[in-house]
Design a protein around this motif. Sequence first.
Motif, short mmCIF file in Angstrom:
data_model
loop_
_atom_site.label_atom_id
_atom_site.label_comp_id
_atom_site.label_asym_id
_atom_site.label_seq_id
_atom_site.Cartn_x
_atom_site.Cartn_y
_atom_site.Cartn_z
N HIS A 233 8.49 -2.58 -2.49
CA HIS A 233 9.11 -1.83 -1.39
C HIS A 233 8.83 -2.53 -0.06
N LYS B 298 -0.21 -5.36 -14.38
CA LYS B 298 -0.77 -4.04 -14.67
C LYS B 298 -0.80 -3.75 -16.17
N ARG C 274 8.81 -3.81 6.28
CA ARG C 274 9.16 -2.39 6.47
C ARG C 274 9.60 -2.10 7.90
N HIS D 119 -3.29 -5.88 -8.92
CA HIS D 119 -2.40 -5.75 -10.09
C HIS D 119 -3.16 -5.91 -11.41
N LYS E 89 -4.36 -11.13 1.05
CA LYS E 89 -4.78 -10.50 -0.20
C LYS E 89 -5.77 -11.41 -0.90
N PRO F 278 -0.40 -0.03 6.14
CA PRO F 278 -0.95 0.12 4.78
C PRO F 278 -2.35 0.73 4.70
N ASP G 39 -0.64 4.34 -10.53
CA ASP G 39 -0.41 3.46 -9.39
C ASP G 39 -0.78 4.26 -8.13
N PHE G 40 -1.00 3.58 -7.00
CA PHE G 40 -1.44 4.30 -5.80
C PHE G 40 -0.29 4.53 -4.80
N ASP G 41 0.18 3.41 -4.17
CA ASP G 41 1.17 3.54 -3.09
C ASP G 41 2.52 4.00 -3.66
N VAL H 47 3.75 4.48 4.04
CA VAL H 47 3.60 4.59 5.51
C VAL H 47 3.70 3.18 6.11
N ASP H 48 3.85 3.12 7.44
CA ASP H 48 4.05 1.81 8.09
C ASP H 48 2.78 0.96 8.08
N SER I 202 -3.69 -0.59 -9.10
CA SER I 202 -2.93 -0.87 -7.87
C SER I 202 -2.77 -2.36 -7.60
N GLU J 263 0.13 -9.68 5.09
CA GLU J 263 -1.13 -9.05 4.67
C GLU J 263 -1.95 -10.06 3.87
N ARG K 188 -3.16 -3.38 -4.63
CA ARG K 188 -4.05 -3.60 -3.50
C ARG K 188 -5.25 -4.45 -3.90
#
Length: 258
Positions: free
Chosen positions: A172, A184, A140, A86, A131, A33, A21-23, A30-31, A61, A129, A63
């Motif tokens: 998150h 995944k 966040r 995913h 997608k 992306p 996985d990445f993030d 981080v705030d 990911s 966001e 993303r």
Amino acid sequence: MSAWEPISALARVPRLLVALDFDGTLAPLVDEPMAARMSQDARAAVEALAQAPGTTVALVSGRTLSDLRVIAEYDDDSPLLLAGSHGAEQWPPPGEAPAPVDPLLLTRRDDLRARAEAIAADADRAWVEPKEFGFALHTRLVSDAAVARGVQEKIAALMAAEASDWRRRDGHDILEYAFRAEGKDGAVARLRAQTGANAVLFAGDDVTDEDALRSLQPGDVGVRVGPGETAATVRVTGIPELAALLTRLARERDTLRE
Ligand SMILES: O=P(O)(O)OC[C@H]1O[C@H](O[C@H]2O[C@H](CO)[C@@H](O)[C@H](O)[C@H]2O)[C@H](O)[C@@H](O)[C@@H]1O
């Protein structure tokens, strides 16, 4: 038992797939992306594993694929395989061109995203966001937990009324909806077949990674990064500990598989 013990057997398998996985797993959260990048140690570990004999590394990911390519600083010479959205998108592209997405689905996606944006605009620093197959509400930066919950509930109500067939994913400080339901687990199964891997190591930090972790087979190893309920058999505290394990695995594969 140390975290290394279950992983040590993977040093000897002829063909190993390391799916990551990445993030939150390779890149600290981080705030913004698109500012996310692998930590220096994680990047070095990924590069070492990708050079190790009989080893393929894949980034798996949530993303959108085009975003994953940017934040992974990916170029076309890279030996890494990518699965985005995913697992609904992959790079290199599959041999057969994927069927074009129904334009009606894209119109519906844009309409629902616009309505979600209008709802998010009422909550200070909540944002949506775009997608590939839907959208994600980010909370966040919302300092008041009740405000964050409120905007999530309003968007959940919108989606329950208008698109109850879309898949919901919680992560998150993120609530995502997509009209493609791939997870995944499917990405790992496809990558396993594609690489002929005898065993898989999968590592992830979030709820969506549990699809892949639950799908692992005897001889595979699942690693959960950080806290939370998990199907993984190994847990590490964070990115530095995972990077150290991956670096050790690369070193042992270099030695044992030469
Ligand atoms: O499957 P992943 O690679 O872990 O991607 C999951 C989501 O990651 C991104 O959101 C998360 O990371 C952001 C950057 O650190 C953070 O600001 C956000 O709070 C996290 O939820 C990304 O924006 C999503 O599209 C991915 O689905």
